[in-house]
Enzyme design. Structure first.
Site, PDB file in Angstrom:
ATOM      1  N   ASP A 110       0.862  -1.194   0.000  1.00  0.00           N
ATOM      2  CA  ASP A 110       0.000   0.000   0.000  1.00  0.00           C
ATOM      3  C   ASP A 110       0.896   1.241   0.000  1.00  0.00           C
ATOM      4  O   ASP A 110       1.843   1.334   0.791  1.00  0.00           O
ATOM      5  CB  ASP A 110      -0.884  -0.034   1.252  1.00  0.00           C
ATOM      6  N   ASN A 118      -2.736  13.166  -3.805  1.00  0.00           N
ATOM      7  CA  ASN A 118      -3.943  13.583  -4.547  1.00  0.00           C
ATOM      8  C   ASN A 118      -4.381  14.981  -4.128  1.00  0.00           C
ATOM      9  O   ASN A 118      -4.686  15.823  -4.972  1.00  0.00           O
ATOM     10  CB  ASN A 118      -5.092  12.615  -4.255  1.00  0.00           C
ATOM     11  N   HIS A 123      -5.322  14.880  -8.723  1.00  0.00           N
ATOM     12  CA  HIS A 123      -5.642  13.486  -9.030  1.00  0.00           C
ATOM     13  C   HIS A 123      -4.808  12.945 -10.193  1.00  0.00           C
ATOM     14  O   HIS A 123      -4.424  11.774 -10.216  1.00  0.00           O
ATOM     15  CB  HIS A 123      -7.140  13.406  -9.357  1.00  0.00           C
ATOM     16  N   ASP A 127      -2.529   9.693 -10.363  1.00  0.00           N
ATOM     17  CA  ASP A 127      -2.578   8.607 -11.364  1.00  0.00           C
ATOM     18  C   ASP A 127      -1.184   8.323 -11.930  1.00  0.00           C
ATOM     19  O   ASP A 127      -0.802   7.161 -12.115  1.00  0.00           O
ATOM     20  CB  ASP A 127      -3.520   8.997 -12.514  1.00  0.00           C
ATOM     21  N   GLU A 153      -4.886   2.412  -4.164  1.00  0.00           N
ATOM     22  CA  GLU A 153      -3.420   2.512  -4.136  1.00  0.00           C
ATOM     23  C   GLU A 153      -2.811   1.290  -3.458  1.00  0.00           C
ATOM     24  O   GLU A 153      -1.774   1.348  -2.834  1.00  0.00           O
ATOM     25  CB  GLU A 153      -2.927   3.793  -3.471  1.00  0.00           C
TER      26      GLU A 153
HETATM   27  N1  LIG Z   1      -5.239   9.465  -8.255  1.00  0.00           N
HETATM   28  C1  LIG Z   1      -5.856   8.359  -7.829  1.00  0.00           C
HETATM   29  N2  LIG Z   1      -6.157   8.225  -6.526  1.00  0.00           N
HETATM   30  C2  LIG Z   1      -6.764   7.114  -6.104  1.00  0.00           C
HETATM   31  C3  LIG Z   1      -7.102   6.080  -6.988  1.00  0.00           C
HETATM   32  N3  LIG Z   1      -7.681   5.083  -6.260  1.00  0.00           N
HETATM   33  C4  LIG Z   1      -7.717   5.500  -4.972  1.00  0.00           C
HETATM   34  N4  LIG Z   1      -7.161   6.713  -4.863  1.00  0.00           N
HETATM   35  C5  LIG Z   1      -6.982   7.557  -3.660  1.00  0.00           C
HETATM   36  O1  LIG Z   1      -6.089   6.946  -2.763  1.00  0.00           O
HETATM   37  C6  LIG Z   1      -6.286   7.582  -1.477  1.00  0.00           C
HETATM   38  C7  LIG Z   1      -6.105   6.551  -0.403  1.00  0.00           C
HETATM   39  O2  LIG Z   1      -6.158   7.202   0.800  1.00  0.00           O
HETATM   40  P1  LIG Z   1      -6.065   6.486   2.203  1.00  0.00           P
HETATM   41  O3  LIG Z   1      -6.833   5.184   2.142  1.00  0.00           O
HETATM   42  O4  LIG Z   1      -6.439   7.453   3.250  1.00  0.00           O
HETATM   43  O5  LIG Z   1      -4.571   6.050   2.334  1.00  0.00           O
HETATM   44  P2  LIG Z   1      -3.221   6.902   2.424  1.00  0.00           P
HETATM   45  O6  LIG Z   1      -3.454   8.369   2.292  1.00  0.00           O
HETATM   46  O7  LIG Z   1      -2.283   6.288   1.450  1.00  0.00           O
HETATM   47  O8  LIG Z   1      -2.776   6.626   3.899  1.00  0.00           O
HETATM   48  P3  LIG Z   1      -1.984   5.353   4.438  1.00  0.00           P
HETATM   49  O9  LIG Z   1      -2.487   4.169   3.653  1.00  0.00           O
HETATM   50  O10 LIG Z   1      -2.326   5.272   5.884  1.00  0.00           O
HETATM   51  O11 LIG Z   1      -0.538   5.604   4.224  1.00  0.00           O
HETATM   52  C8  LIG Z   1      -7.677   8.193  -1.524  1.00  0.00           C
HETATM   53  O12 LIG Z   1      -7.528   9.596  -1.542  1.00  0.00           O
HETATM   54  C9  LIG Z   1      -8.249   7.722  -2.857  1.00  0.00           C
HETATM   55  O13 LIG Z   1      -9.086   8.691  -3.445  1.00  0.00           O
HETATM   56  C10 LIG Z   1      -6.797   6.258  -8.377  1.00  0.00           C
HETATM   57  O14 LIG Z   1      -7.044   5.413  -9.237  1.00  0.00           O
HETATM   58  N5  LIG Z   1      -6.164   7.398  -8.755  1.00  0.00           N
END
Ligand SMILES: Nc1nc2c(ncn2[C@@H]2O[C@H](COP(=O)(O)OP(=O)(O)OP(=O)(O)O)[C@@H](O)[C@H]2O)c(=O)[nH]1
Length: 229
Positions: A110, A118, A123, A127, A153
Protein backbone atom coordinates in the site's frame (compact mmCIF):
# COMPACT_ATOMS: atom_id res chain seq x y z
CA UNK A 1 -7.75 -18.78 -41.59
CA UNK A 2 -11.00 -20.59 -40.84
CA UNK A 3 -12.89 -18.07 -42.97
CA UNK A 4 -10.54 -18.56 -45.94
CA UNK A 5 -10.99 -22.31 -45.68
CA UNK A 6 -14.78 -21.83 -45.50
CA UNK A 7 -14.72 -19.52 -48.54
CA UNK A 8 -12.72 -22.07 -50.49
CA UNK A 9 -15.07 -24.87 -49.44
CA UNK A 10 -17.95 -22.62 -50.53
CA UNK A 11 -16.45 -22.13 -53.96
CA UNK A 12 -15.65 -25.82 -54.26
CA UNK A 13 -19.28 -26.63 -53.36
CA UNK A 14 -20.54 -24.04 -55.85
CA UNK A 15 -18.48 -25.49 -58.67
CA UNK A 16 -19.41 -29.09 -57.77
CA UNK A 17 -23.09 -28.61 -56.91
CA UNK A 18 -24.34 -26.47 -59.75
CA UNK A 19 -21.72 -27.57 -62.23
CA UNK A 20 -20.32 -24.10 -62.44
CA UNK A 21 -17.71 -24.96 -65.03
CA UNK A 22 -20.33 -26.30 -67.41
CA UNK A 23 -22.41 -23.17 -66.89
CA UNK A 24 -19.40 -21.03 -67.66
CA UNK A 25 -18.75 -22.91 -70.87
CA UNK A 26 -22.43 -22.55 -71.85
CA UNK A 27 -22.31 -18.87 -71.01
CA UNK A 28 -19.25 -18.30 -73.16
CA UNK A 29 -20.81 -20.26 -76.02
CA UNK A 30 -24.03 -18.16 -75.83
CA UNK A 31 -22.10 -14.93 -75.62
CA UNK A 32 -19.64 -14.70 -78.40
CA UNK A 33 -18.02 -11.61 -76.99
CA UNK A 34 -17.23 -13.52 -73.71
CA UNK A 35 -14.38 -16.01 -74.12
CA UNK A 36 -13.76 -18.58 -71.38
CA UNK A 37 -10.26 -17.28 -70.84
CA UNK A 38 -11.85 -13.90 -70.04
CA UNK A 39 -14.48 -15.24 -67.64
CA UNK A 40 -12.14 -17.40 -65.55
CA UNK A 41 -9.83 -14.51 -64.57
CA UNK A 42 -12.93 -12.53 -63.53
CA UNK A 43 -14.04 -15.39 -61.25
CA UNK A 44 -10.53 -15.90 -59.99
CA UNK A 45 -10.21 -12.20 -59.12
CA UNK A 46 -13.58 -12.32 -57.34
CA UNK A 47 -12.51 -15.38 -55.34
CA UNK A 48 -9.20 -13.77 -54.33
CA UNK A 49 -10.94 -10.49 -53.39
CA UNK A 50 -13.51 -12.35 -51.33
CA UNK A 51 -10.81 -14.38 -49.59
CA UNK A 52 -8.84 -11.20 -48.87
CA UNK A 53 -11.96 -9.47 -47.55
CA UNK A 54 -12.73 -12.47 -45.31
CA UNK A 55 -9.13 -12.53 -44.10
CA UNK A 56 -9.08 -8.82 -43.21
CA UNK A 57 -12.42 -9.15 -41.34
CA UNK A 58 -11.04 -12.14 -39.47
CA UNK A 59 -7.88 -10.20 -38.55
CA UNK A 60 -10.00 -7.30 -37.33
CA UNK A 61 -12.16 -9.64 -35.23
CA UNK A 62 -9.02 -11.21 -33.69
CA UNK A 63 -7.77 -7.69 -32.82
CA UNK A 64 -11.07 -6.93 -31.05
CA UNK A 65 -10.91 -10.25 -29.24
CA UNK A 66 -7.33 -9.60 -28.05
CA UNK A 67 -8.26 -6.11 -26.81
CA UNK A 68 -11.36 -7.41 -25.03
CA UNK A 69 -9.35 -10.21 -23.42
CA UNK A 70 -6.66 -7.75 -22.29
CA UNK A 71 -9.27 -5.42 -20.80
CA UNK A 72 -10.86 -8.32 -18.93
CA UNK A 73 -7.64 -9.28 -17.14
CA UNK A 74 -5.72 -5.96 -16.88
CA UNK A 75 -6.18 -2.79 -14.88
CA UNK A 76 -6.82 0.02 -17.37
CA UNK A 77 -4.68 2.63 -15.58
CA UNK A 78 -1.55 0.67 -14.66
CA UNK A 79 -1.77 -2.24 -17.11
CA UNK A 80 -1.00 -4.62 -14.25
CA UNK A 81 -3.34 -7.60 -13.81
CA UNK A 82 -6.68 -6.84 -12.19
CA UNK A 83 -8.06 -8.23 -8.94
CA UNK A 84 -10.25 -10.89 -10.60
CA UNK A 85 -7.40 -12.32 -12.65
CA UNK A 86 -5.12 -12.28 -9.61
CA UNK A 87 -7.54 -14.19 -7.35
CA UNK A 88 -7.94 -16.88 -10.03
CA UNK A 89 -4.14 -17.11 -10.37
CA UNK A 90 -3.65 -17.27 -6.60
CA UNK A 91 -6.28 -19.96 -6.23
CA UNK A 92 -4.50 -22.00 -8.89
CA UNK A 93 -1.14 -21.49 -7.18
CA UNK A 94 -2.56 -22.66 -3.84
CA UNK A 95 -3.70 -25.93 -5.47
CA UNK A 96 -0.31 -26.37 -7.19
CA UNK A 97 1.65 -25.78 -3.97
CA UNK A 98 -0.60 -28.05 -2.01
CA UNK A 99 0.55 -30.85 -4.32
CA UNK A 100 4.19 -29.80 -4.90
CA UNK A 101 4.82 -28.66 -1.29
CA UNK A 102 6.85 -25.77 -2.69
CA UNK A 103 6.26 -22.39 -1.01
CA UNK A 104 4.99 -19.18 -2.54
CA UNK A 105 4.99 -15.69 -1.09
CA UNK A 106 2.20 -13.14 -1.14
CA UNK A 107 3.07 -9.44 -0.84
CA UNK A 108 0.40 -6.84 -0.23
CA UNK A 109 1.67 -3.29 -0.84
CA UNK A 110 0.00 0.00 0.00
CA UNK A 111 1.39 3.42 -0.95
CA UNK A 112 2.01 5.65 2.06
CA UNK A 113 0.04 8.87 2.48
CA UNK A 114 -1.26 8.69 -1.04
CA UNK A 115 -4.28 10.84 -0.18
CA UNK A 116 -1.87 13.72 0.51
CA UNK A 117 -0.46 13.42 -3.04
CA UNK A 118 -3.94 13.58 -4.55
CA UNK A 119 -4.91 16.48 -2.30
CA UNK A 120 -1.76 18.58 -2.83
CA UNK A 121 -0.73 17.68 -6.40
CA UNK A 122 -4.04 16.72 -7.96
CA UNK A 123 -5.64 13.49 -9.03
CA UNK A 124 -3.75 13.40 -12.35
CA UNK A 125 -0.38 13.39 -10.59
CA UNK A 126 -1.81 10.71 -8.29
CA UNK A 127 -2.58 8.61 -11.36
CA UNK A 128 0.94 9.21 -12.72
CA UNK A 129 2.37 8.00 -9.41
CA UNK A 130 0.27 4.83 -9.60
CA UNK A 131 1.53 4.18 -13.14
CA UNK A 132 5.17 4.88 -12.18
CA UNK A 133 4.82 2.69 -9.11
CA UNK A 134 3.49 -0.18 -11.24
CA UNK A 135 6.41 0.22 -13.62
CA UNK A 136 8.85 -0.19 -10.73
CA UNK A 137 7.09 -3.41 -9.71
CA UNK A 138 7.17 -4.78 -13.27
CA UNK A 139 10.84 -3.87 -13.66
CA UNK A 140 12.03 -5.34 -10.35
CA UNK A 141 10.01 -8.55 -10.29
CA UNK A 142 10.79 -11.83 -12.00
CA UNK A 143 8.81 -13.02 -15.02
CA UNK A 144 7.40 -15.84 -12.90
CA UNK A 145 5.92 -13.37 -10.38
CA UNK A 146 2.42 -11.99 -10.87
CA UNK A 147 1.69 -8.39 -9.86
CA UNK A 148 -1.79 -6.90 -9.79
CA UNK A 149 -3.61 -3.77 -8.74
CA UNK A 150 -5.64 -4.91 -5.76
CA UNK A 151 -7.66 -1.69 -5.64
CA UNK A 152 -7.04 2.07 -5.26
CA UNK A 153 -3.42 2.51 -4.14
CA UNK A 154 -3.05 -1.10 -3.04
CA UNK A 155 -1.10 -3.70 -5.02
CA UNK A 156 -0.53 -7.42 -4.61
CA UNK A 157 2.26 -9.73 -5.77
CA UNK A 158 2.49 -13.49 -6.01
CA UNK A 159 6.07 -14.78 -5.96
CA UNK A 160 6.13 -18.43 -6.99
CA UNK A 161 8.59 -20.87 -5.51
CA UNK A 162 9.70 -18.28 -2.94
CA UNK A 163 10.43 -19.04 0.70
CA UNK A 164 10.73 -16.58 3.59
CA UNK A 165 14.46 -15.65 3.19
CA UNK A 166 13.94 -15.03 -0.54
CA UNK A 167 10.84 -12.95 0.25
CA UNK A 168 12.99 -10.82 2.57
CA UNK A 169 15.40 -10.09 -0.30
CA UNK A 170 12.55 -9.25 -2.67
CA UNK A 171 11.02 -6.89 -0.10
CA UNK A 172 14.36 -5.07 0.43
CA UNK A 173 14.88 -4.76 -3.32
CA UNK A 174 11.37 -3.40 -3.88
CA UNK A 175 11.45 -0.99 -0.94
CA UNK A 176 14.79 0.42 -2.12
CA UNK A 177 13.67 0.79 -5.73
CA UNK A 178 10.44 2.48 -4.63
CA UNK A 179 12.27 4.88 -2.31
CA UNK A 180 14.63 5.91 -5.14
CA UNK A 181 11.91 6.40 -7.73
CA UNK A 182 11.14 10.00 -8.65
CA UNK A 183 7.63 10.55 -9.98
CA UNK A 184 6.30 13.52 -12.00
CA UNK A 185 6.50 16.92 -10.27
CA UNK A 186 9.47 15.62 -8.29
CA UNK A 187 7.20 13.52 -6.09
CA UNK A 188 8.56 10.83 -3.79
CA UNK A 189 6.45 8.02 -2.39
CA UNK A 190 7.18 5.20 0.03
CA UNK A 191 5.21 2.01 0.50
CA UNK A 192 4.37 -0.45 3.25
CA UNK A 193 4.22 -4.21 2.70
CA UNK A 194 2.54 -7.11 4.43
CA UNK A 195 4.16 -10.42 3.50
CA UNK A 196 3.28 -14.02 4.10
CA UNK A 197 4.72 -17.28 2.80
CA UNK A 198 2.50 -20.34 2.32
CA UNK A 199 2.69 -23.96 1.21
CA UNK A 200 -0.88 -23.86 -0.02
CA UNK A 201 -2.26 -25.50 3.11
CA UNK A 202 -4.54 -22.57 3.97
CA UNK A 203 -7.44 -20.97 2.14
CA UNK A 204 -6.90 -17.96 -0.07
CA UNK A 205 -8.91 -15.79 2.32
CA UNK A 206 -6.68 -16.72 5.27
CA UNK A 207 -3.47 -16.10 3.29
CA UNK A 208 -4.66 -12.67 2.15
CA UNK A 209 -5.86 -11.84 5.68
CA UNK A 210 -2.39 -12.66 7.06
CA UNK A 211 -0.74 -10.32 4.55
CA UNK A 212 -3.34 -7.65 5.26
CA UNK A 213 -2.79 -7.88 9.04
CA UNK A 214 0.98 -7.48 8.48
CA UNK A 215 0.36 -4.48 6.24
CA UNK A 216 -1.80 -2.91 8.93
CA UNK A 217 0.97 -3.55 11.49
CA UNK A 218 3.52 -1.90 9.17
CA UNK A 219 1.30 1.17 8.80
CA UNK A 220 0.85 1.49 12.55
CA UNK A 221 4.61 1.08 13.12
CA UNK A 222 5.42 4.12 10.98
CA UNK A 223 5.05 2.93 7.30
CA UNK A 224 7.85 2.59 4.67
CA UNK A 225 8.67 -0.97 5.76
CA UNK A 226 7.88 -4.65 5.25
CA UNK A 227 6.27 -6.78 7.95
CA UNK A 228 6.36 -10.59 7.73
CA UNK A 229 3.74 -13.00 9.09
N1 LIG B 1 -5.24 9.46 -8.25
C1 LIG B 1 -5.86 8.36 -7.83
N2 LIG B 1 -6.16 8.22 -6.53
C2 LIG B 1 -6.76 7.11 -6.10
C3 LIG B 1 -7.10 6.08 -6.99
N3 LIG B 1 -7.68 5.08 -6.26
C4 LIG B 1 -7.72 5.50 -4.97
N4 LIG B 1 -7.16 6.71 -4.86
C5 LIG B 1 -6.98 7.56 -3.66
O1 LIG B 1 -6.09 6.95 -2.76
C6 LIG B 1 -6.29 7.58 -1.48
C7 LIG B 1 -6.11 6.55 -0.40
O2 LIG B 1 -6.16 7.20 0.80
P1 LIG B 1 -6.06 6.49 2.20
O3 LIG B 1 -6.83 5.18 2.14
O4 LIG B 1 -6.44 7.45 3.25
O5 LIG B 1 -4.57 6.05 2.33
P2 LIG B 1 -3.22 6.90 2.42
O6 LIG B 1 -3.45 8.37 2.29
O7 LIG B 1 -2.28 6.29 1.45
O8 LIG B 1 -2.78 6.63 3.90
P3 LIG B 1 -1.98 5.35 4.44
O9 LIG B 1 -2.49 4.17 3.65
O10 LIG B 1 -2.33 5.27 5.88
O11 LIG B 1 -0.54 5.60 4.22
C8 LIG B 1 -7.68 8.19 -1.52
O12 LIG B 1 -7.53 9.60 -1.54
C9 LIG B 1 -8.25 7.72 -2.86
O13 LIG B 1 -9.09 8.69 -3.44
C10 LIG B 1 -6.80 6.26 -8.38
O14 LIG B 1 -7.04 5.41 -9.24
N5 LIG B 1 -6.16 7.40 -8.76
Amino acid sequence: MIIIVLVNIGFFWLFAKIDMLEKLVEFSEDHEDWELDEIIPVFFTMAVSLAYFAYSRWKEAMGFYRTAHRLSIRDSLTDLYNRRYFTETLQQEISNCNRSKLPFTLILIDLDDFKRINDTMGHETGDDVLVGFSQVLSKELRKSDTAARWGGEEFIILCRNTDNPSAQMIADKLLNALRKKIYPKDTHVTATMGITTSFGNETMEIIIKKADDCLYTGKSRGKNQAVFA
